[in-house]
Every structure is written in C-alpha cells, then in structure tokens.
Design a protein around this motif. Structure first.
Motif, mmCIF file in Angstrom:
data_model
loop_
_atom_site.group_PDB
_atom_site.id
_atom_site.type_symbol
_atom_site.label_atom_id
_atom_site.label_comp_id
_atom_site.label_asym_id
_atom_site.label_seq_id
_atom_site.Cartn_x
_atom_site.Cartn_y
_atom_site.Cartn_z
ATOM 1 N N ALA A 30 6.971 1.046 -8.133
ATOM 2 C CA ALA A 30 6.435 0.688 -8.393
ATOM 3 C C ALA A 30 5.349 -0.590 -7.900
ATOM 4 O O ALA A 30 3.449 -1.064 -6.850
ATOM 5 N N LEU A 31 5.738 -1.836 -7.652
ATOM 6 C CA LEU A 31 5.470 -2.878 -7.313
ATOM 7 C C LEU A 31 6.459 -2.807 -5.865
ATOM 8 O O LEU A 31 4.785 -4.013 -5.532
ATOM 9 N N THR A 32 6.962 -3.004 -5.199
ATOM 10 C CA THR A 32 6.889 -2.098 -3.872
ATOM 11 C C THR A 32 5.530 -2.075 -3.412
ATOM 12 O O THR A 32 4.854 -2.222 -2.029
ATOM 13 N N ALA A 33 4.834 -0.512 -4.024
ATOM 14 C CA ALA A 33 3.742 0.112 -3.556
ATOM 15 C C ALA A 33 2.668 -1.024 -3.778
ATOM 16 O O ALA A 33 1.886 -0.918 -3.098
ATOM 17 N N GLU A 34 2.348 -2.010 -4.736
ATOM 18 C CA GLU A 34 1.547 -2.064 -5.343
ATOM 19 C C GLU A 34 0.881 -3.439 -3.697
ATOM 20 O O GLU A 34 -0.007 -4.042 -3.412
ATOM 21 N N ILE A 35 1.772 -4.149 -4.221
ATOM 22 C CA ILE A 35 2.052 -5.050 -2.519
ATOM 23 C C ILE A 35 1.653 -4.124 -1.600
ATOM 24 O O ILE A 35 1.041 -4.794 -0.787
ATOM 25 N N GLY A 36 2.279 -3.220 -0.781
ATOM 26 C CA GLY A 36 2.009 -2.726 -0.188
ATOM 27 C C GLY A 36 0.486 -2.349 0.215
ATOM 28 O O GLY A 36 -0.148 -2.813 1.408
ATOM 29 N N LYS A 37 0.205 -2.147 -0.618
ATOM 30 C CA LYS A 37 -1.292 -1.486 -0.878
ATOM 31 C C LYS A 37 -2.585 -3.126 -1.165
ATOM 32 O O LYS A 37 -3.654 -2.883 -0.144
ATOM 33 N N ALA A 38 -2.140 -4.305 -1.258
ATOM 34 C CA ALA A 38 -2.585 -5.482 -1.498
ATOM 35 C C ALA A 38 -2.497 -5.893 0.181
ATOM 36 O O ALA A 38 -3.631 -6.664 0.279
ATOM 37 N N LEU A 39 -1.322 -5.967 1.116
ATOM 38 C CA LEU A 39 -0.994 -6.002 1.911
ATOM 39 C C LEU A 39 -1.379 -5.719 2.968
ATOM 40 O O LEU A 39 -1.328 -5.669 3.953
ATOM 41 N N GLY A 40 -1.498 -4.241 2.864
ATOM 42 C CA GLY A 40 -2.224 -3.070 3.948
ATOM 43 C C GLY A 40 -3.224 -3.243 4.802
ATOM 44 O O GLY A 40 -4.141 -4.310 4.097
ATOM 45 N N LYS A 41 -3.590 -2.532 5.797
ATOM 46 C CA LYS A 41 -5.309 -2.943 6.579
ATOM 47 C C LYS A 41 -6.268 -3.128 5.878
ATOM 48 O O LYS A 41 -7.069 -4.014 5.370
ATOM 49 N N LYS A 42 -6.633 -2.411 4.504
ATOM 50 C CA LYS A 42 -8.123 -2.394 3.612
ATOM 51 C C LYS A 42 -7.594 -2.788 2.478
ATOM 52 O O LYS A 42 -8.487 -2.703 1.367
ATOM 53 N N GLY A 43 -6.760 -3.063 2.518
ATOM 54 C CA GLY A 43 -6.455 -4.453 1.246
ATOM 55 C C GLY A 43 -6.694 -5.885 1.082
ATOM 56 O O GLY A 43 -7.432 -5.865 2.315
ATOM 57 N N SER A 44 -6.830 -6.973 0.147
ATOM 58 C CA SER A 44 -7.167 -8.414 -0.082
ATOM 59 C C SER A 44 -6.286 -8.740 0.509
ATOM 60 O O SER A 44 -7.277 -9.808 1.221
ATOM 61 N N GLY A 45 -5.410 -8.424 1.833
ATOM 62 C CA GLY A 45 -4.381 -9.673 2.141
ATOM 63 C C GLY A 45 -3.591 -10.412 1.206
ATOM 64 O O GLY A 45 -3.079 -11.415 1.696
ATOM 65 N N VAL A 46 -3.450 -10.479 -0.307
ATOM 66 C CA VAL A 46 -3.167 -11.937 -1.469
ATOM 67 C C VAL A 46 -2.671 -10.361 -1.866
ATOM 68 O O VAL A 46 -3.352 -9.830 -3.056
ATOM 69 N N PHE A 47 -1.114 -10.688 -2.646
ATOM 70 C CA PHE A 47 -0.474 -10.590 -3.565
ATOM 71 C C PHE A 47 -0.235 -11.144 -4.754
ATOM 72 O O PHE A 47 0.567 -12.157 -3.732
ATOM 73 N N GLN A 48 -0.575 -11.371 -6.232
ATOM 74 C CA GLN A 48 0.818 -12.799 -6.466
ATOM 75 C C GLN A 48 1.152 -12.090 -7.800
ATOM 76 O O GLN A 48 0.835 -10.991 -8.896
#
Length: 108
Positions: free
Chosen positions: A37-55
């Motif tokens: 689940a953490l990997t999926a969240e990082i992928g969403k945040a860093l993907g094309k439509k994401g914010s580009g930042v994950f903390q």
C-alpha cells in the motif's frame, strides 16, 4: 595498515518483514500488504497526476524532478583533454530524489 572488520550484511526483505511483524504483533502477510500500500501511495504521488512529492513522516521526503531536454552543441571544448568535439542532445527525463529528514539523520 589495520584491517577493517567486515561490514554487517544488510537485512533481506523477509528479515525486515519478520522484524516488523514481531515488533508490531502483525503477521508477515499484513506487513507485506502495508508495504504494498505504501508503494502504491508513493507511485500515485510521484506519478504524472500526482503532486511530485511524498513524505514518509519523520524519515524522508521523496521528490520527482522534471529535467528539461538539452539541445545538441557543436564545437565544445573539453577542458580536461583540450579536445574540441560535439555534445549530443539529451531528451527530457524525470529524476527521483530522496532527502533524509531530521528523524533519519538523528538515527545515524
């Protein structure tokens, strides 16, 4: 010269899962699903439509950096060898940077 002691081997994925499972009281399968689940969240945040930042709170901040394309250059002097040559163009690309936060720095 003094011989260095061999470095400790890093923990394997299954050892990490087992250690976290014993510390939290969860099963290895549950720990594995948390990491998925953490990997999926990082992928969403860093993907094309994401914010580009994950903390990851207290540990690290992961940033996506968009690097623009660089045009080709002709007759560029290599300062180290003194040879004049051409530099090929580089396409646009994305880079990922992981920055440690205070919590991680204080562990070391």
């Amino acid at each position: 010269m003094a011989k260095k002691a061999p470095a400790a081997k890093p923990a394997s994925k299954s050892e990490v899962y087992a250690n976290i499972a014993t510390a939290t009281g969860l099963t290895k399968k549950q720990v594995s699903s948390v990491f998925d689940a953490l990997t999926a969240e990082i992928g969403k945040a860093l993907g094309k439509k994401g914010s580009g930042v994950f903390q990851i709170p207290g540990l690290a901040k992961i940033n996506r950096k968009d690097i623009p394309a660089k045009p080709a250059q002709k007759n560029v002097l290599n300062r180290f060898t003194g040879v004049v040559g051409d530099v090929p163009a580089k396409p646009a690309r994305k880079s990922v940077k992981v920055r440690p936060l205070k919590g991680l720095k204080s562990m070391v």
